[in-house]
Each structure stands twice: as structure tokens, then as C-alpha cells.
Enzyme design. Structure first.
Site, mmCIF file in Angstrom:
data_model
loop_
_atom_site.group_PDB
_atom_site.id
_atom_site.type_symbol
_atom_site.label_atom_id
_atom_site.label_comp_id
_atom_site.label_asym_id
_atom_site.label_seq_id
_atom_site.Cartn_x
_atom_site.Cartn_y
_atom_site.Cartn_z
ATOM 1 C CB THR A 1 45.802 44.939 42.486
ATOM 2 O OG1 THR A 1 45.618 45.217 41.098
ATOM 3 C CG2 THR A 1 44.903 45.846 43.301
ATOM 4 C CG ASP A 2 49.520 41.489 44.798
ATOM 5 O OD1 ASP A 2 50.485 42.196 44.516
ATOM 6 O OD2 ASP A 2 49.047 41.406 45.941
ATOM 7 C CB SER B 1 45.912 35.179 40.401
ATOM 8 O OG SER B 1 46.393 35.199 41.722
ATOM 9 N NE ARG B 2 50.356 41.414 37.525
ATOM 10 C CZ ARG B 2 49.487 42.405 37.671
ATOM 11 N NH1 ARG B 2 49.165 42.807 38.881
ATOM 12 N NH2 ARG B 2 48.947 42.988 36.641
ATOM 13 C CB VAL B 3 51.256 36.352 44.588
ATOM 14 C CG1 VAL B 3 52.324 37.326 44.207
ATOM 15 C CG2 VAL B 3 50.033 37.054 45.146
#
Length: 506
Positions: free
Chosen positions: A338-339, A364-366
């Protein structure tokens, strides 16, 4: 009457020309062994992996194992009338799911059959349960926000359309509550929601359905149910079925949100099927391809390019941990796919911080790319304030004397934690979130009693709606806090605070 050969011959010739031999060859096999919803079939030499086969009596099965001498089939119906020696036929089809607008507002099982008592689903289009994920060229970066209506998430762990964000926690800590709040918050935003319930109690699924109906969310939601009493095969297929429903919206240029609740039980159902088929067990007795099980599902979430209609499919998988252990096999697998993840902590939950989001372990990476500028302007400081508060709170346990700066930081942190608390089924618009977080980080609440913060927030929203409606419109329109807008906000919040403090003192 005389029969003349010259008249009959042309007729016979015409009939012979029209005559075509139609041969139908069926590939069949024989049941060698049956039990625990698994059948071992001899024959079916040319059958494909994942193909549907039909038993005598009409029960359908799906091919799971291809071996030298036999085929392992998982049944999608009752095995009651199936016995050794029965004939099994190929169907030449793979598992499909009815899709389209006909499923909106319906509760169906993993095969698309309705279980809500509202009659058959009038769907004219089908999609395969297993589908290839969009490639790199077909995707574009995540840049549109998918707002949950939850202050702690939208401000610090934002989710974008096309993202895969994991919700991870122990049981009964509020994982499903976050998912349901997110669905409720999509009202009027053009996002179609699919809630996939895997291995849950039937009473829980009914409660979720009733909650969504109560808040008017079933008007844009489909529920795919594979409860704890459903066969392991249906629990295994359920998330792929939900994804197929969501993909119809994705590829038609619309936006979909799919929630898998939860993938821990999905992995357990797959482990059960694999062990019954005598596949070699690996770590924690899961089969070797358990990572691929979830990666091929979650990779189907995407934000498509403008040429392909710019549709999006956002996935919120849920994972249940044991005693907060996020380092066990399935949680680490899904975290790596997951991101980002939203981690809920048991201690925070029982201390009254709800939603019990641990901001340190959540990321949250994006989604930050999809966050509005106004929220970025206020939330950058928020994360820093909370991080400093957590560090200082540890030292205060030793009872040492604190200087004024430290005391002020602790007070600010306490107030910010209180601001981020939120009732269930009460999503808040992003403009209102910006206003209350702005008030918190700029010290307007520092001298407000901690117990009165929630009341301050509720009253502030009402006050702004009555007297300064244009400020909210301006934040929504510009998506940015300009110097002029900050001045207006400062003036409005100061005027409200004076009125509020006078009221609580009296």
C-alpha cells in the site's frame, strides 16, 4: 401421379448443400474424492486455471490446482449431492461479476447474487473477477483529494483518489468506523462506494447496511457480503468481486472507493483452501503465494490518464492485528503493497482519543500531493506540534519542574489532541476543518479549558455559518489562506472567542 426424377434431384441437391454436420465435444472428468468443499477430479486434461466447471446437479466449482494426474476444484455451492464417480464438465468460462449502475444500493454475495430481498439484479454487463491492473503508461499521479471528513486523516494522513491506504489495528478499535465515515462523507461528491465484508458476523454486516441507509449513503454504495457463515471459497472471491464492480466505474471515467474489510480474514480463507488442497505451507502456515494474493488485488487501484477518461479507483484495505503486532506476516505484506497506513492504537482508544490514530506510525506516501493548499498551510504546523507534545509528555511523567515554554507547548498539544477528537458518523467539511485547526495552531484555544474545546468547536461552526459565511466560501473557492483571509479569520475567531469565554465564565 407420376414421379419425375428431374424434379426431385435438384431438391435433394439443395437440401444436401444446406446440411451441415454439427459435432459437439465436451471435455469431462470424474470425481475421485470430495469433502470440505474441495473435489479432486480425474480427467479434464485441457482445463484452464481459474476456469469454472459444472458438477452433476448444477453445482459450480472453480479450478484451483492443476496436477499431473488430477485437478483440484473448490466448490462455490453445496457438495451435498456430489459423490465419487460423478461427471464434471468444463464450461469454458471464468468467474464473472455483474457490474454497472444496477448494483448501486444493493447487497450481493461474491457471485453477484442479491441477498437483500429486493429481487434480481438487472445487470447487462459482466466483468471477470481477476483482471490485469492498469500499466504505468495508463496511470497518472494521484492529485485529487478523497476527503474522509475525519480531521486527523484529512489534515495529517491525506488520501488521494487512486491511492491505496491501509487501515490497521486490533479488533474493536474503530477500523470499520473510519471506513463507514469515509463512505458517508462521499455524499454528493460523485464517488461510488463498494464495501466488501469478508468473514464478518452477519449482524455486523446488517448493522453497517442500516447505518449507511440511515445516512443516505446506500444511494451510491454497493455491499459485497461474504459473512463468517459463507464458504471459504466465497470469502476468497469477495474482494475480487468488489474490485470488479469498482472497475466498471473506473473504466467509464467515474470515481470509485472500495473498502476490503478485512484482508486478514481473506488471507485465512485462502490458507484454508490451500491446506485442504495440500499445497506446501510456508510462514504461519500460509502458502507461498500469499503476497501475490493481495498485491494483484491492490494493484488494480489507480488514477487513469485523461485519454482513458481520468477515472479513479481508491482502495482502503483493512488489516486486523493481534496485540498491536504490525510486524507479523500479513500486516507487513500489505504495508509493503500500500501507499501508506492509518494505524489505530489500543491505548489511545481506551484513553478516550477517538479516532485513536497514532500520528507517529501513520503515514500517507502520496496523498499530500492531493491535499488542498489551505490544509497544507495549517496542517504542517499541526504535525510538528503533536510530535513535540508527545516527546514532552513522556518527560512530565518524571514530575520535574517545567519552564513556561514547556508548559505552553504541553498545553497547546493537549488542546490539539482534543481538537482532533471526533464523533462517529459526523464527517466535517474540509473548510470547517481548516478553520478549527487554524484556531488551534494560532493559540486561540490555549486559554480555553480542555474540557470546553469540543463545545468551542461546535459553537464556532454555528457562529461562522451565521455571521461569516463568506469566509468558508472563500476558503473553498481559493483553496488557500491568503494574508487577507487570515486577517478575516483572526478577527472572526477573536470575536467568537470573546463571546464564548464570557458565556462559559458566566
Amino acid at each position: 401421379m407420376a414421379i419425375r426424377p428431374e424434379e426431385i434431384t435438384p431438391i435433394i441437391k439443395r437440401e444436401l448443400e444446406k446440411y451441415k454436420v454439427r459435432l459437439r465435444v465436451d471435455s469431462t472428468g470424474t470425481v475421485l474424492q470430495v469433502g470440505d468443499d474441495i473435489a479432486i477430479i480425474y480427467g479434464l486434461d485441457d482445463v484452464m486455471m481459474g476456469e469454472l466447471v459444472q458438477f452433476t446437479g448444477g453445482t459450480i466449482g472453480i479450478v484451483f490446482n492443476l496436477e499431473e494426474e488430477s485437478v483440484g476444484v473448490v466448490m462455490l455451492g453445496s457438495e451435498k449431492n456430489i459423490k465419487e464417480g460423478d461427471v464434471v464438465k468444463r464450461t469454458g468460462k471464468i468467474a464473472q461479476m455483474p457490474v454497472g449502475d444496477a448494483l448501486i444500493g444493493r447487497v450481493v454475495n461474491a457471485l453477484g447474487k442479491p441477498i437483500d430481498g429486493k429481487g434480481p439484479v438487472d445487470a447487462h454487463k459482466f466483468r471477470p473477477l481477476e483482471a490485469k491492473a492498469p500499466g504505468v503508461v495508463e496511470r497518472q499521479p494521484v492529485k485529487e483529494p478523497l476527503l474522509t471528513g475525519i480531521k486527523a486523516i484529512d489534515s495529517m494522513i491525506p488520501i488521494g483518489r487512486g491511492q491505496r491506504e491501509l487501515i490497521i489495528a486490533d479488533r474493536q478499535i474503530g477500523k470499520t468506523a473510519i471506513a463507514i465515515d469515509t463512505i458517508i462523507n462521499q455524499k454528493g461528491k460523485g464517488v461510488y462506494c463498494i464495501y466488501v465484508a469478508i468473514g464478518q458476523k452477519m449482524s455486523n454486516i446488517v448493522a453497517v447496511t442500516e447505518t449507511l441507509k440511515e445516512h443516505g449513503a446506500m444511494e451510491y454504495t454497493t455491499i459485497v457480503s461474504a459473512s463468517a457463515r459463507a464458504q471459504a471459497s466465497l470469502q476468497y472471491l469477495a474482494p475480487y468481486a468488489g474490485c470488479a464492480v469498482a472497475e466498471e466505474f473506473l473504466y467509464s471515467g467515474r470515481h470509485a472507493l472500495v473498502i476490503y474489510d478485512d484482508l486478514s480474514k481473506h488471507a485465512q480463507a485462502y490458507r484454508q483452501l490451500s491446506l485442504l488442497l495440500r499445497r506446501p505451507p510456508g510462514r504461519e502456515a500460509y502458502p507461498g503465494d500469499i503476497f501475490y494474493l493481495h498485491s494483484r488485488l491492490l494493484e488494480r487501484a489507480a488514477k487513469l490518464t485523461d485519454e482513458l477518461g481520468s477515472g479513479s479507483l481508491t482502495a482502503l484495505p483493512i488489516i486486523e492485528t493481534q496485540a498491536g503486532d504490525i510486524t507479523s506476516y500479513i500486516p507487513t505484506n500489505v504495508i509493503s503493497i500500500t501507499d501508506g497506513q492509518i494505524y489505530l492504537e489500543t491505548d489511545l482508544f481506551y484513553a478516550g482519543t477517538r479516532p485513536a490514530i497514532n500520528v507517529g506510525l501513520s503515514v500517507s506516501r502520496v496523498g499530500g500531493n492531493a491535499q488542498t493548499k489551505a490544509m497544507k498551510q495549517v496542517a504542517g504546523r499541526l504535525r510538528l506540534d503533536l510530535a513535540q507534545y508527545r516527546e514532552l509528555a513522556v518527560f512530565t511523567q518524571f514530575g520535574s519542574e517545567l519552564d513556561k515554554t514547556t508548559q505552553a507547548q504541553l498545553a497547546r498539544g493537549e488542546h490539539m489532541v482534543e481538537i482532533l477528537k471526533q464523533a462517529q458518523y459526523a464527517p466535517i467539511s474540509v473548510t470547517k476543518q481548516v478553520m478549527i485547526i487554524y484556531a488551534g495552531i494560532n493559540g486561540f484555544l490555549d486559554d480555553v479549558p480542555v474540557g470546553a474545546v469540543r463545545k468551542f468547536e461546535a459553537d464556532l461552526y454555528s457562529y461562522m455559518d451565521r455571521n461569516y459565511k463568506e469566509i468558508e466560501h472563500e476558503i473553498a473557492k481559493k483553496n488557500e489562506l491568503t494574508d487577507e483571509l487570515r486577517e478575516k479569520l483572526d478577527k472572526a475567531i477573536a470575536a467568537f472567542k470573546a463571546e464564548f469565554m464570557a458565556r462559559i465564565v458566566a
